[in-house]
Write a protein that holds these residues in place. Structure first.
Motif, PDB file in Angstrom:
ATOM      1  N   ALA A 196       0.891  -1.145   0.065  1.00 28.62           N
ATOM      2  CA  ALA A 196       0.069  -0.006  -0.080  1.00 28.62           C
ATOM      3  C   ALA A 196       0.903   1.157  -0.037  1.00 28.62           C
ATOM      4  N   VAL A 197       0.395   2.152  -0.481  1.00 29.83           N
ATOM      5  CA  VAL A 197       1.065   3.601  -0.502  1.00 29.83           C
ATOM      6  C   VAL A 197       0.172   4.654  -0.141  1.00 29.83           C
ATOM      7  N   CYS A 198       0.588   5.529   0.763  1.00 32.28           N
ATOM      8  CA  CYS A 198      -0.342   6.652   1.402  1.00 32.28           C
ATOM      9  C   CYS A 198       0.135   7.908   0.672  1.00 32.28           C
ATOM     10  N   ARG A 199      -0.637   8.738  -0.093  1.00 33.01           N
ATOM     11  CA  ARG A 199      -0.278   9.782  -0.831  1.00 33.01           C
ATOM     12  C   ARG A 199      -1.233  10.844  -0.364  1.00 33.01           C
ATOM     13  N   GLN A 200      -0.785  11.873   0.196  1.00 33.23           N
ATOM     14  CA  GLN A 200      -1.646  12.997   0.689  1.00 33.23           C
ATOM     15  C   GLN A 200      -2.947  12.544   1.220  1.00 33.23           C
ATOM     16  N   ASP A 201      -3.060  11.741   2.288  1.00 32.49           N
ATOM     17  CA  ASP A 201      -4.082  11.471   2.805  1.00 32.49           C
ATOM     18  C   ASP A 201      -5.049  10.338   1.970  1.00 32.49           C
ATOM     19  N   LYS A 202      -4.580   9.860   0.812  1.00 28.17           N
ATOM     20  CA  LYS A 202      -5.250   8.937   0.007  1.00 28.17           C
ATOM     21  C   LYS A 202      -4.589   7.521   0.060  1.00 28.17           C
ATOM     22  N   ASN A 203      -5.136   6.381   0.182  1.00 27.31           N
ATOM     23  CA  ASN A 203      -4.598   4.973   0.253  1.00 27.31           C
ATOM     24  C   ASN A 203      -4.759   4.356  -1.200  1.00 27.31           C
ATOM     25  N   ILE A 204      -3.426   3.895  -1.517  1.00 28.68           N
ATOM     26  CA  ILE A 204      -3.684   2.994  -2.757  1.00 28.68           C
ATOM     27  C   ILE A 204      -3.217   1.842  -2.322  1.00 28.68           C
ATOM     28  N   ILE A 205      -4.069   0.870  -2.247  1.00 25.97           N
ATOM     29  CA  ILE A 205      -3.992  -0.557  -1.812  1.00 25.97           C
ATOM     30  C   ILE A 205      -3.321  -1.393  -2.861  1.00 25.97           C
ATOM     31  N   ASN A 206      -2.363  -2.166  -2.918  1.00 23.54           N
ATOM     32  CA  ASN A 206      -1.838  -3.228  -3.785  1.00 23.54           C
ATOM     33  C   ASN A 206      -1.410  -2.413  -5.095  1.00 23.54           C
ATOM     34  N   PRO A 207      -0.628  -1.341  -4.911  1.00 21.17           N
ATOM     35  CA  PRO A 207      -0.293  -0.716  -6.351  1.00 21.17           C
ATOM     36  C   PRO A 207       0.304  -1.687  -7.397  1.00 21.17           C
ATOM     37  N   PRO A 208       0.042  -1.399  -8.704  1.00 16.70           N
ATOM     38  CA  PRO A 208       0.667  -2.148  -9.622  1.00 16.70           C
ATOM     39  C   PRO A 208       2.111  -1.827  -9.880  1.00 16.70           C
ATOM     40  N   PRO A 209       2.846  -2.865 -10.571  1.00 13.52           N
ATOM     41  CA  PRO A 209       4.224  -2.598 -10.829  1.00 13.52           C
ATOM     42  C   PRO A 209       4.647  -1.197 -11.569  1.00 13.52           C
ATOM     43  N   SER A 210       3.610  -0.535 -12.228  1.00 15.38           N
ATOM     44  CA  SER A 210       3.659   0.598 -13.022  1.00 15.38           C
ATOM     45  C   SER A 210       3.378   1.905 -12.242  1.00 15.38           C
ATOM     46  N   PHE A 211       3.187   1.549 -10.674  1.00 18.44           N
ATOM     47  CA  PHE A 211       2.865   2.860  -9.940  1.00 18.44           C
ATOM     48  C   PHE A 211       4.211   3.646  -9.705  1.00 18.44           C
ATOM     49  N   ALA A 212       4.171   4.722  -9.959  1.00 19.97           N
ATOM     50  CA  ALA A 212       5.306   5.888  -9.800  1.00 19.97           C
ATOM     51  C   ALA A 212       4.912   6.559  -8.498  1.00 19.97           C
ATOM     52  N   PHE A 213       6.174   6.354  -7.597  1.00 26.02           N
ATOM     53  CA  PHE A 213       6.336   7.222  -6.352  1.00 26.02           C
ATOM     54  C   PHE A 213       6.421   8.789  -6.631  1.00 26.02           C
TER      55      PHE A 213
END
Length: 161
Positions: free
Chosen positions: A119-136
């Motif tokens: 998971a990634v939390c970005r500006q109070d929004k959670n992205i669960i199970n981000p795909p390999p293409s997810f850019a940090f």
């Protein structure tokens, strides 16, 4: 050892049971959201009490069911006794500027470390199970899971270069 429950108007719900030794354990889920636990040993007049947040109560529940959790700042280690003493570490890392714009695939996180970003939390929004293409982005909070050595490898191989 029957479990009794009682709704208490304005207070919450009380659950109570007696142990085989005759001790009493009572748990109150209060209307304010806290959880209170009381124990009364057989033959004693005064009870002991602990007030917990929902997170603390879940932690206690995990301990009592054998899913041991050891917290260390932004890291939690869980031991599952039913799975051949499997120990899993979950750690939160903040993404530095040097990794901004890079994807999970670019960084080859799993190939290099064995760890997985769950998971990634970005500006109070959670992205669960981000795909390999997810850019940090710089400052993202990444939740990473793996064995203890995989988490250490993630920190040394991905975050510190």
């Amino acid at each position: 050892m029957a479990l009794r429950s009682l709704k208490l108007p304005g207070v919450g719900t009380k659950y109570e049971f007696k142990t085989e030794k005759g001790d009493t354990v009572a748990i109150f889920f209060t209307s304010t959201g806290t959880i209170q636990m009381y124990t009364l040993q057989k033959g004693c007049q005064a009870s002991s009490a602990a007030e917990m947040t929902p997170v603390e109560a879940r932690r206690l529940g995990n301990i009592l069911t054998g899913a041991i959790i050891e917290a260390d700042q932004e890291s939690v280690e869980i031991a599952f006794s039913a799975l051949a003493d499997l120990r899993v570490t979950i750690h939160t890392f903040y993404i530095p500027k040097m990794n901004a714009g890079k994807t999970i695939e670019d960084l080859q996180i799993r190939a290099k470390t064995g760890a997985t970003v769950i998971a990634v939390c970005r500006q109070d929004k959670n992205i669960i199970n981000p795909p390999p293409s997810f850019a940090f982005e710089e400052g993202d909070a990444a939740l990473v899971i793996g064995e203890s050595d995989q988490i250490k490898k993630f920190e040394s191989e991905i975050l510190v270069k």
